[in-house]
Design a protein around this motif. Structure first.
Motif, PDB file in Angstrom:
ATOM      1  N   LEU A 187      10.371 -30.582 -15.721  1.00 16.07           N
ATOM      2  CA  LEU A 187       9.611 -31.512 -16.552  1.00 16.07           C
ATOM      3  C   LEU A 187       9.542 -31.026 -17.997  1.00 16.07           C
ATOM      4  O   LEU A 187       9.738 -31.806 -18.936  1.00 16.07           O
ATOM      5  CB  LEU A 187       8.202 -31.686 -15.990  1.00 16.07           C
ATOM      6  CG  LEU A 187       8.066 -32.524 -14.723  1.00 16.07           C
ATOM      7  CD1 LEU A 187       6.633 -32.459 -14.208  1.00 16.07           C
ATOM      8  CD2 LEU A 187       8.464 -33.973 -14.992  1.00 16.07           C
ATOM      9  N   ASP A 188       9.267 -29.740 -18.185  1.00 15.45           N
ATOM     10  CA  ASP A 188       9.167 -29.198 -19.538  1.00 15.45           C
ATOM     11  C   ASP A 188      10.506 -29.259 -20.259  1.00 15.45           C
ATOM     12  O   ASP A 188      10.564 -29.559 -21.461  1.00 15.45           O
ATOM     13  CB  ASP A 188       8.669 -27.748 -19.489  1.00 15.45           C
ATOM     14  CG  ASP A 188       7.206 -27.656 -19.100  1.00 15.45           C
ATOM     15  OD1 ASP A 188       6.495 -28.683 -19.204  1.00 15.45           O
ATOM     16  OD2 ASP A 188       6.763 -26.567 -18.674  1.00 15.45           O
ATOM     17  N   LEU A 195      14.047 -31.359 -29.095  1.00 11.98           N
ATOM     18  CA  LEU A 195      13.019 -30.860 -30.013  1.00 11.98           C
ATOM     19  C   LEU A 195      12.919 -29.348 -29.960  1.00 11.98           C
ATOM     20  O   LEU A 195      12.827 -28.683 -30.989  1.00 11.98           O
ATOM     21  CB  LEU A 195      11.657 -31.482 -29.677  1.00 11.98           C
ATOM     22  CG  LEU A 195      11.565 -33.003 -29.801  1.00 11.98           C
ATOM     23  CD1 LEU A 195      10.198 -33.480 -29.345  1.00 11.98           C
ATOM     24  CD2 LEU A 195      11.834 -33.431 -31.245  1.00 11.98           C
ATOM     25  N   VAL A 196      12.898 -28.795 -28.754  1.00  9.44           N
ATOM     26  CA  VAL A 196      12.806 -27.349 -28.574  1.00  9.44           C
ATOM     27  C   VAL A 196      14.118 -26.786 -28.042  1.00  9.44           C
ATOM     28  O   VAL A 196      14.587 -25.745 -28.481  1.00  9.44           O
ATOM     29  CB  VAL A 196      11.645 -26.991 -27.614  1.00  9.44           C
ATOM     30  CG1 VAL A 196      11.587 -25.487 -27.381  1.00  9.44           C
ATOM     31  CG2 VAL A 196      10.324 -27.504 -28.167  1.00  9.44           C
TER      32      VAL A 196
END
Length: 259
Positions: A187-188, A195-196
């Motif tokens: 999920l993360d 973005l990350v």
């Protein structure tokens, strides 16, 4: 992207030594007291050997469907044993093949039947490998977290049984929240993509000359497919643990967790 030369070999060796050294100095170990320093060293060496072998074999595998299917079966078998042994050290480890199959097989079949992925090694092997890897991670995390929680909160399971709950229901009440946490890494990764993190499929396609739109579409497909596979794998693993089919040999109370 990286030059394959002596410098690369030296850098890889230094990074592996640093990882082993940090794990040893920090005394990183599992619940049974097994240190991770040796495991990291062996994993690095095995990865180098296995990738070298696969790099040679993959050229043969992609030329014939029977070899391709045999290679995929080998991938699945290794993943099932790895997942099972990470979850438990008794004979019930082979049940780990069930969540892997439940998540991966329908997804791969759907991709083949719809024509999104052709029956060719150059496409099927990497896609199937990514899905098997995701299912393996979900199964291991869900199984370990669920069984750890049942061991720690064994008294609450007994209390549920005393109140009239069936063994499956009592275990589910305790194990479900812990096992569900196995979905968090996927999920993360999906939430922060672009973005990350810039995942490998996206970067690889860009380096290979694909347009950013095509690379983004492929990466989105991979992430959504991974979430599907992991959700199924976690759900099946939880059910196996709740039914006592996947368990560890002994709890601190001296009773089998699946009993």
């Amino acid at each position: 992207m990286l030059p394959v030369n002596a410098t690369l070999g030296v850098v890889l060796a230094v990074l592996l030594v640093v990882a082993v050294g940090v794990a040893a100095l920090a005394r990183l170990e599992d619940a049974r007291g097994h240190g991770y320093a040796r495991a990291i060293a062996l994993a690095g060496v095995r990865a180098a050997v296995q990738l070298a072998v696969v790099s040679v074999l993959i050229g043969w595998v992609v030329r014939a469907v029977p070899l391709l299917l045999a290679f995929l079966v080998l991938m699945f078998a290794v993943a099932a044993r790895t997942a099972g042994r990470r979850v438990t050290d008794n004979r019930t480890w082979w049940w780990a093949a069930a969540p892997l199959a439940a998540g991966v097989l329908p997804t791969v079949l759907a991709l083949l039947l719809t024509g999104l992925v052709p029956l060719k090694g150059v496409a099927l092997v990497p896609v199937t490998g990514i899905l098997i890897g995701g299912a393996l991670t979900g199964t291991v995390l869900a199984g370990r977290r669920a069984l750890d929680e049942l061991r720690t909160r064994h008294g609450e399971v007994e209390a549920g049984l005393a109140l009239g709950l069936l063994p499956r229901e009592a275990r589910l009440e305790i194990a479900r929240p812990a096992a569900s946490d196995a979905l968090l890494p996927g999920l993360d990764q999906t939430r922060t993509v672009g973005l990350v993190t810039l995942p490998g499929a996206f970067v690889g396609m860009l380096l290979g000359g694909a347009s950013p739109v095509l690379a983004g579409a492929v990466q989105l497909f991979v992430l959504v497919a991974l979430m599907t596979v992991q959700a199924v794998a976690v759900a099946v693993t939880l059910e196996l643990v709740a039914r006592g089919m996947l368990h560890r040999s002994r709890t601190p109370l001296g009773e089998a967790e699946g009993d």
